[in-house]
Motif scaffolding. Sequence first.
Motif, mmCIF file in Angstrom:
data_model
loop_
_atom_site.group_PDB
_atom_site.id
_atom_site.type_symbol
_atom_site.label_atom_id
_atom_site.label_comp_id
_atom_site.label_asym_id
_atom_site.label_seq_id
_atom_site.Cartn_x
_atom_site.Cartn_y
_atom_site.Cartn_z
ATOM 1 N N ALA A 1 0.826 -1.213 0.000
ATOM 2 C CA ALA A 1 0.000 0.000 0.000
ATOM 3 C C ALA A 1 0.859 1.261 0.000
ATOM 4 N N ASN A 2 2.030 1.174 0.601
ATOM 5 C CA ASN A 2 2.922 2.338 0.710
ATOM 6 C C ASN A 2 4.122 2.239 -0.223
ATOM 7 N N GLY A 3 3.986 1.492 -1.308
ATOM 8 C CA GLY A 3 5.091 1.352 -2.256
ATOM 9 C C GLY A 3 5.699 -0.038 -2.199
ATOM 10 N N TYR A 4 6.845 -0.151 -2.800
ATOM 11 C CA TYR A 4 7.543 -1.431 -2.896
ATOM 12 C C TYR A 4 8.297 -1.685 -1.605
ATOM 13 N N ARG A 5 8.303 -2.939 -1.135
ATOM 14 C CA ARG A 5 9.043 -3.246 0.095
ATOM 15 C C ARG A 5 9.874 -4.507 -0.077
ATOM 16 N N LEU A 6 11.008 -4.515 0.568
ATOM 17 C CA LEU A 6 11.913 -5.651 0.544
ATOM 18 C C LEU A 6 11.568 -6.565 1.716
ATOM 19 N N GLU A 7 11.470 -7.860 1.415
ATOM 20 C CA GLU A 7 11.190 -8.837 2.468
ATOM 21 C C GLU A 7 12.285 -9.896 2.464
ATOM 22 N N VAL A 8 12.467 -10.523 3.631
ATOM 23 C CA VAL A 8 13.518 -11.509 3.805
ATOM 24 C C VAL A 8 12.914 -12.790 4.378
ATOM 25 N N ASN A 9 13.227 -13.907 3.774
ATOM 26 C CA ASN A 9 12.943 -15.213 4.357
ATOM 27 C C ASN A 9 14.276 -15.807 4.794
ATOM 28 N N SER A 10 14.286 -16.450 5.929
ATOM 29 C CA SER A 10 15.508 -17.049 6.461
ATOM 30 C C SER A 10 15.249 -18.482 6.895
ATOM 31 N N HIS A 11 16.316 -19.232 6.977
ATOM 32 C CA HIS A 11 16.209 -20.567 7.539
ATOM 33 C C HIS A 11 15.949 -20.460 9.034
#
Length: 168
Positions: A38-48
């Motif tokens: 909703a507020n633009g593009y966002r970076l997300e992280v998945n981790s082990h």
Amino acid sequence: MHLEDFRRIIQSSGPDDWNVIKHQGPSYHNWFDGSPGANGYRLEVNSHYATASYKPDLNITIAWGMGLDFEHEGDQSHARIFEWSKTFNDKTVRLCFADFFWCGALVDRFNYVVADGGRAVLPWALEIRGLATTQHEHDTAKLIHHLGDHVEGFEKYFQRVGFTVEGG
């Protein structure tokens, strides 16, 4: 070292052969992805979820617990139900993978499922193969099951859903 030799070490090891680190900060094995919000593009992280080092040879390490599908915050669309998973109270399963490293280099990847509300790690036995797994898949899933928060029950879960080991 040859890949089959590496796999034999993993298969023949037990939980006491590993120094496990979980729930205590980053694994340093991350998967980055961006998503529109909703507020633009966002970076997300998945981790082990956890990592482990093989005590007899610290050049061998495992990282496991990351979902096979990138899991965006709040996204529940990756929960799956298979015919065999309907035997559990919690019928949804989560597809995950474990990464195996030699001297820090990724040398093998293993797909597995987390079933029954997180109480079991099982190999991802495909119904089109008649729920048969290889010995390698069985042994690797059993190791990950026991390295995680699961102290017993692997064989019980494996048999309950009708999985078999090819040639076994």
